[in-house]
Design an enzyme around this catalytic site. Structure first.
Site, PDB file in Angstrom:
ATOM      1  N   ASP A  18       0.857  -1.170   0.000  1.00 49.74           N
ATOM      2  CA  ASP A  18       0.000   0.000   0.000  1.00 49.74           C
ATOM      3  C   ASP A  18       0.902   1.232   0.000  1.00 49.74           C
ATOM      4  OD1 ASP A  18      -2.484   1.505   0.425  1.00 49.74           O
ATOM      5  OD2 ASP A  18      -1.698   1.830   2.437  1.00 49.74           O
ATOM      6  N   ASP A  20      -0.256   5.126   0.949  1.00 46.47           N
ATOM      7  CA  ASP A  20      -0.546   6.073   2.022  1.00 46.47           C
ATOM      8  C   ASP A  20      -0.612   5.365   3.370  1.00 46.47           C
ATOM      9  OD1 ASP A  20      -0.964   8.342   0.262  1.00 46.47           O
ATOM     10  OD2 ASP A  20      -2.827   7.375  -0.327  1.00 46.47           O
ATOM     11  N   ASP A 184      -1.635  -0.927   5.844  1.00 49.61           N
ATOM     12  CA  ASP A 184      -1.872  -0.291   7.141  1.00 49.61           C
ATOM     13  C   ASP A 184      -3.341  -0.274   7.525  1.00 49.61           C
ATOM     14  OD1 ASP A 184      -2.588   1.649   5.141  1.00 49.61           O
ATOM     15  OD2 ASP A 184      -2.545   3.174   6.712  1.00 49.61           O
TER      16      ASP A 184
END
Length: 228
Positions: A18, A20, A184
């Site tokens: 991922d 961001d 995240d």
């Protein structure tokens, strides 16, 4: 290698990341663009701390959360601004500056170089549109380390749908059973498990304000470098 342990006897051949909240702390620029869009539409700015709790499901959801907050707290008269209008204003502001306030999380470059040198294929799978993703990767010197990019508008589906992860595996020429997703948020975990691969998560990310420890990751670490 910790990520290899998640696969058992199957060799680790690829890692999907991922963007961001995993590789880059992008909230400062997202918040600046969101505030500019809100103010343009007659609402007060929300501020970085509040925007940080809204990030994790893509721009459309970010704008939805911002609009809900703005309508519930502002004294603005008149009908609500349409979601599409605020989204367009956000995209315009973000396109003007998507990286000047952002920064890489510690240990990212060293870890990516380590895996690349080990012959493991790497890709970025994000819900951020490609037109914003590629400049950010270039800004932080990640393009050569992450040659395959699947953005939020690459396919009709986005995380938590597994298709972006499976598409990245196809482009890398690897099987999902030899791949680990690193993210995240619950979106990353749900997409990975639906694609038939384990999910490792960093604890410092966004996850739209919810505790990531409760999201069912197969591995949870406090710093990126400890994934090695």
């Amino acid at each position: 290698m910790k990520l290899q342990q998640l696969l058992g006897e199957a060799p680790l051949k690829a890692i999907l990341f991922d963007l961001d909240g995993t590789l880059v702390d992008s909230v400062p620029d997202l918040a600046a663009a969101m505030d500019a869009a809100l103010i343009h539409c007659g609402y007060p700015g929300a501020g970085e701390e509040r925007v940080r709790t809204w990030v994790g499901n893509g721009a459309a959801k970010l704008v939805e959360r911002a609009l809900d907050w703005a309508e519930s707290t502002s004294q603005r008269s008149g009908p609500p601004v349409p979601h599409s209008v605020l989204l367009d204003a956000f995209y315009l502001a973000y396109a003007e500056d998507s990286s000047s306030r952002s920064q890489l999380f510690p240990g990212v470059i060293a870890a990516l170089e380590y895996w690349q040198q080990a012959g493991i294929k790497l890709a970025c799978v994000t819900n951020k549109p490609e037109r914003f993703t590629h400049p950010i990767l270039a800004e932080f010197g990640l393009q050569s380390l992450l040659p395959v990019v699947v953005g939020g508008d690459t396919l009709a589906q986005r995380k938590p749908d597994p298709e972006p992860l499976l598409h990245a595996c196809e482009r890398l020429g690897v099987a999902a059973g030899n791949t680990v997703m690193v993210g995240d948020s619950s979106n990353d975990i749900d997409a990975a498990h639906a694609a038939g691969m384990p999910a490792a998560c960093v604890s410092y990310g966004y996850n739209h304000g919810a505790p990531i420890a409760e999201a069912g990751a197969d591995l949870l670490v406090d710093d990126f470098g400890s994934l090695r």
